[in-house]
Design a protein around this motif. Structure first.
Motif, PDB file in Angstrom:
ATOM      1  N   SER A 245      24.400 -10.655  33.982  1.00  0.00           N
ATOM      2  CA  SER A 245      25.654 -10.047  34.855  1.00  0.00           C
ATOM      3  C   SER A 245      25.032  -9.383  36.133  1.00  0.00           C
ATOM      4  O   SER A 245      25.081  -9.539  37.261  1.00  0.00           O
ATOM      5  CB  SER A 245      26.818  -9.530  34.123  1.00  0.00           C
ATOM      6  OG  SER A 245      27.449  -9.129  35.423  1.00  0.00           O
ATOM      7  N   ARG A 249      24.286 -10.346  39.983  1.00  0.00           N
ATOM      8  CA  ARG A 249      25.069  -9.169  40.809  1.00  0.00           C
ATOM      9  C   ARG A 249      23.730  -8.975  41.995  1.00  0.00           C
ATOM     10  O   ARG A 249      24.118  -8.972  43.151  1.00  0.00           O
ATOM     11  CB  ARG A 249      25.537  -7.975  40.374  1.00  0.00           C
ATOM     12  CG  ARG A 249      26.734  -8.139  39.663  1.00  0.00           C
ATOM     13  CD  ARG A 249      27.217  -6.756  39.056  1.00  0.00           C
ATOM     14  NE  ARG A 249      28.350  -6.983  38.424  1.00  0.00           N
ATOM     15  CZ  ARG A 249      29.220  -5.770  38.011  1.00  0.00           C
ATOM     16  NH1 ARG A 249      28.698  -4.668  38.260  1.00  0.00           N
ATOM     17  NH2 ARG A 249      30.424  -6.007  37.514  1.00  0.00           N
ATOM     18  N   LEU A 296      30.319 -15.424  39.473  1.00  0.00           N
ATOM     19  CA  LEU A 296      30.661 -14.181  38.523  1.00  0.00           C
ATOM     20  C   LEU A 296      32.045 -13.662  38.880  1.00  0.00           C
ATOM     21  O   LEU A 296      32.703 -12.989  37.538  1.00  0.00           O
ATOM     22  CB  LEU A 296      30.039 -12.906  39.444  1.00  0.00           C
ATOM     23  CG  LEU A 296      28.462 -13.002  38.928  1.00  0.00           C
ATOM     24  CD1 LEU A 296      27.712 -11.956  39.781  1.00  0.00           C
ATOM     25  CD2 LEU A 296      28.317 -12.570  37.454  1.00  0.00           C
ATOM     26  N   GLU A 300      33.042 -12.660  34.755  1.00  0.00           N
ATOM     27  CA  GLU A 300      33.327 -11.541  34.427  1.00  0.00           C
ATOM     28  C   GLU A 300      34.547 -11.218  33.972  1.00  0.00           C
ATOM     29  O   GLU A 300      34.892  -9.997  33.650  1.00  0.00           O
ATOM     30  CB  GLU A 300      32.670 -10.458  35.311  1.00  0.00           C
ATOM     31  CG  GLU A 300      31.331 -10.615  35.693  1.00  0.00           C
ATOM     32  CD  GLU A 300      30.723  -9.598  36.666  1.00  0.00           C
ATOM     33  OE1 GLU A 300      29.688  -9.171  36.276  1.00  0.00           O
ATOM     34  OE2 GLU A 300      31.217  -9.094  37.755  1.00  0.00           O
TER      35      GLU A 300
END
Length: 311
Positions: A245, A249, A296, A300
């Protein structure tokens, strides 16, 4: 949530397409953009093509895609249905605007009205798309004040960068549009960072204890509800490693925000056609980065049903 590519591509493509359509409708109708045949043909083709491709891609995530038309009947209660109605309705003024620009070489009069209506329809459709996710209370990362504005900001951001690349290709670029594209990209970057900060600090009140009413200790499951992976775990129990993650990012920030800003800033000091090449590269980089950002966005997000499975 499971980041299906069909939905990832849908939100990215339609966001950019509607952003470009809205800008073409407003700036073209206001005579700021000249009614050139090839400019209108390529610009409207790109905008409507992205929208159509995204909408068609979204049906790939349905169990029975041939029944997608039934979603239009639930517009009174479903944001998904409202999105479908708004997207189809927007094609009417957008089509008239495209016909007037491409076939009649004019963007004033009734064509300008059609362009304005197309822009309004584009904004409404993006809002309904954002509300599909913002209205889902079981997913705390989406049910927040950051979701709906993010869809509008990212649509305006990608649409403006695409429009700048289009105009630069026809040697019609302006410093005002360049500045607006850079400011919108910086705004999107800041909004994304604020969203991540909010989600990382988010404390979800619901847990296994509150769900069972047993608050005296820590509730643990002795046996899993299922012995094999099922639909709920596949669609709503997707998990992504923290290190992956963090890396994604970083990739998002570089491709979607930092690199486009640098490329757009460089075009200010370069003549045509170098400015056009950098503008196109900025648009390509940003759309690539937004695909990662959308992935994402889904990966997430945590659905509360995963608590039932001890996650």
């Amino acid at each position: 949530m499971h980041p299906a590519f069909s939905v990832v591509f849908f939100t990215t493509a339609t966001g950019a397409g509607y952003g470009l359509l809205a800008l073409l409708g407003v700036l073209g109708g206001a005579q700021i953009i000249p009614p050139d045949f090839w400019l209108g043909f390529i610009g409207m083709g790109l905008a409507l093509g992205l929208i159509a491709a995204g909408l068609l891609s979204s049906t790939g995530h349905l169990g029975r895609p041939e029944r997608a038309w039934r979603a239009f009947s639930q517009w009174r209660s479903s944001w998904l249905s409202r999105e479908g109605v708004a997207s189809v309705a927007t094609f009417v003024p957008a089509g008239l605007f495209c016909i007037g620009w491409v076939f009649f070489d004019r963007t004033g009069g009734w064509v300008a009205i059609a362009g304005l209506l197309a822009a309004i329809g584009a904004i409404v459709t993006v809002c309904t798309t954002g509300m599909i996710y913002a209205s889902l209370k079981p997913i705390a990362q989406w049910h927040s004040r950051y979701t709906l504005p993010a869809y509008l900001i990212f649509s305006a951001m990608t649409g403006s960068v695409l429009l700048n690349a289009l105009l630069q290709g026809f040697a019609l670029g302006s410093r005002m549009l360049l500045a607006a594209s850079m400011l919108l990209t910086l705004l999107g970057w800041g909004w994304k960072l604020a969203t991540w900060r909010y989600n990382d600090a988010l404390e979800i009140a619901t847990n296994a204890n509150t769900a069972t009413g047993l608050v005296g200790g820590t509730v643990r499951s002795l046996e899993w509800p299922h012995t094999e992976e099922n639909y709920l775990l596949k669609e709503m129990g997707f998990r992504i490693a923290r290190k992956h993650s963090a890396r994604l990012r970083q990739i998002t920030q570089v491709l979607a925000f930092a690199l486009p800003v640098l490329l757009l800033a460089a075009t200010l000091a370069l003549p045509w056609p170098f400015a056009a090449v950098l503008s196109v590269l900025a648009a390509i980089a940003q759309l690539s980065g937004m695909l990662v950002e959308r992935w994402l966005f889904f990966a997430e997000a945590k659905h509360t049903v995963s608590l039932y499975y001890g996650r």
